[in-house]
Design an enzyme around this catalytic site. Structure first.
Site, PDB file in Angstrom:
ATOM      1  N   THR A 121       0.557  -1.474  -0.050  1.00 28.19           N
ATOM      2  CA  THR A 121       0.078  -0.263  -0.429  1.00 28.19           C
ATOM      3  C   THR A 121       0.740   1.085   0.051  1.00 28.19           C
ATOM      4  OG1 THR A 121      -2.186  -1.298   1.000  1.00 28.19           O
ATOM      5  CG2 THR A 121      -1.629   1.032   1.130  1.00 28.19           C
ATOM      6  N   SER A 123      -0.079  -9.797  -1.017  1.00 24.83           N
ATOM      7  CA  SER A 123      -0.939 -10.755  -0.578  1.00 24.83           C
ATOM      8  C   SER A 123       0.068 -12.353  -1.896  1.00 24.83           C
ATOM      9  CB  SER A 123      -2.281 -11.110  -1.294  1.00 24.83           C
ATOM     10  OG  SER A 123      -2.432  -9.727  -0.881  1.00 24.83           O
ATOM     11  N   GLN A 137      -4.312 -20.962  18.618  1.00 25.00           N
ATOM     12  CA  GLN A 137      -4.861 -19.827  18.991  1.00 25.00           C
ATOM     13  C   GLN A 137      -4.973 -18.640  18.833  1.00 25.00           C
ATOM     14  OE1 GLN A 137      -8.623 -21.770  17.497  1.00 25.00           O
ATOM     15  NE2 GLN A 137      -7.996 -23.019  16.591  1.00 25.00           N
ATOM     16  N   CYS A 138      -4.501 -18.625  20.330  1.00 20.15           N
ATOM     17  CA  CYS A 138      -4.614 -17.878  20.811  1.00 20.15           C
ATOM     18  C   CYS A 138      -3.291 -16.804  21.055  1.00 20.15           C
ATOM     19  CB  CYS A 138      -4.339 -17.663  22.333  1.00 20.15           C
ATOM     20  SG  CYS A 138      -6.276 -18.777  23.225  1.00 20.15           S
ATOM     21  N   ASP A 179       0.210  -7.000   4.580  1.00 12.34           N
ATOM     22  CA  ASP A 179      -0.857  -8.310   5.127  1.00 12.34           C
ATOM     23  C   ASP A 179       0.252  -9.557   4.933  1.00 12.34           C
ATOM     24  OD1 ASP A 179      -3.212  -7.253   4.315  1.00 12.34           O
ATOM     25  OD2 ASP A 179      -3.552  -7.933   2.049  1.00 12.34           O
TER      26      ASP A 179
END
Ligand code: ASP
Length: 351
Positions: A28, A75, A287-288, A106
């Protein structure tokens, strides 16, 4: 082909001035609005850079810029682009005091993790940055991120791969993209912030890595087949059976909490056992975002350990993926890869 554009600030050639190479990969920060939405544009970005008086100031280091070709939305990054960035840094390692890598947000945490491994014995600042709003917009975060990243790269405090964003310097292999729209887009949930850029840039000296000893080298990555599975309630593990073949060299499993998986009938375990028997390296992450895997703390995680999985402790999935690529690319034995996955190589985990 990548070509370096020499854009020295005033005072060019003055003795004692630090030299920084900016490696523009896209993202970006250098995008402009097109009919199809924001897209990278080299000439427009260079024009904007040349119009920034700050970048020509005497207070800034001397800097040159090299653009990857093509410039990418991050990406689209693959191990090939990670290798290309590493090659540019490696080729110019002796000529510059530090490096700023301009990158899309990203996958910036993946690239930062990968570079932290592939740049072996790196003792120089390699600072990844980008922005949520492009430099071409009047209100943007690109300007500060770029200027401060250049200043950090020109200092002598940092000897590792970092990510600078929204006023904070983070260890690259500890960072995660946390927000899709905040200007403070990255977090380092399991490691302290390395520096805060307020009125002054305040470094957390105790948290920074010491300069590596030994001679610098680049380890190019091979595009080995690896995977990531995120566990969720009701997951039908048998659907994954077909990917657990000898071809799969490594897999990161994002488990619940401290390393737990459901223990229901079509459990993951037979599949994990099959993968382990096939020689696939299985890394357990959480996942935490905050906290660590502790295999064996619960019955639901003991089984994973018995099936041959390795604890990733508090490593991020981004760093685990990059570390698997790196270790497989070094041609190590399975035993050596397992041993190295469980210990910190570049400050990426607390084991
Ligand atoms: N899609 C962009 C990229 O990662 C987003 C950004 O740079 O912020 O390249």
């Amino acid at each position: 082909m990548n070509t370096i554009h020499k854009i020295h600030a005033p005072g060019d050639g003055a003795s004692g001035k630090r030299r920084i190479l900016v490696v523009n990969t896209g993202g970006t920060i250098g995008m402009v609005n097109t009919a199809a939405g924001y897209a990278p544009h080299r000439e427009a970005f260079h024009r904007l850079l040349m119009q920034m008086p700050e970048l020509q100031s005497d207070a800034m280091p001397l800097w040159d810029i090299v653009d990857m070709d093509p410039l990418l939305d991050s990406s689209n990054m693959t191990v090939l682009e990670w290798n290309a960035i590493g090659e540019v840094i490696s080729l110019h390692y002796g000529e510059y005091d530090g490096f700023v890598v301009l990158h899309g947000t990203d996958t910036m945490a993946y690239t930062a993790s990968a570079l932290s491994f592939t740049l072996r014995n790196n003792a120089k600042p390699v600072i990844l940055t980008g922005s949520q709003i492009p430099l071409c917009e009047i209100r943007n975060d690109a300007r500060d991120n770029l200027i401060t990243a250049l200043m950090i790269a020109a200092g002598d405090q940092v000897h590792e791969v970092c990510l600078y964003f929204g006023g904070r310097l983070l260890r690259g292999n500890r960072a995660i993209k946390y927000s899709a729209d905040d200007l403070i887009a990255f977090e380092s949930p399991n490691y302290p912030v390395l520096a805060e850029a307020g009125i002054a840039i305040r470094y957390n000296d105790a948290a920074l890595l010491r300069p590596a000893r030994g001679s610098f080298s680049l380890q190019p990555l091979k595009n080995v087949p690896i995977g990531v599975i995120k566990v969720f309630p009701g997951i039908q593990f048998n659907l994954f059976d077909s990917i657990m073949t000898e071809r799969l060299r490594g897999i990161v499993i994002e488990t619940f909490g401290a390393g737990n998986i459901p223990a229901h009938a079509d459990s993951l375990l037979p599949i994990i056992r099959k993968a382990s028997d096939n020689g696939t390296i299985i890394i357990v992450c959480s996942q935490c975002p905050h906290g660590t895997v502790s295999l064996g703390a619960y019955e639901t995680s003991s089984a994973l350990k018995n099936a041959g999985a390795i604890s990733g402790y508090d490593i991020t999935t981004e760093a685990a993926v990059a570390k698997l690529y790196y270790l497989f690319s070094r041609g190590l034995s399975k035993r050596e890869i397992r041993a190295r996955m469980e210990k910190s190589l570049r400050g990426e985990m607390t084991s």
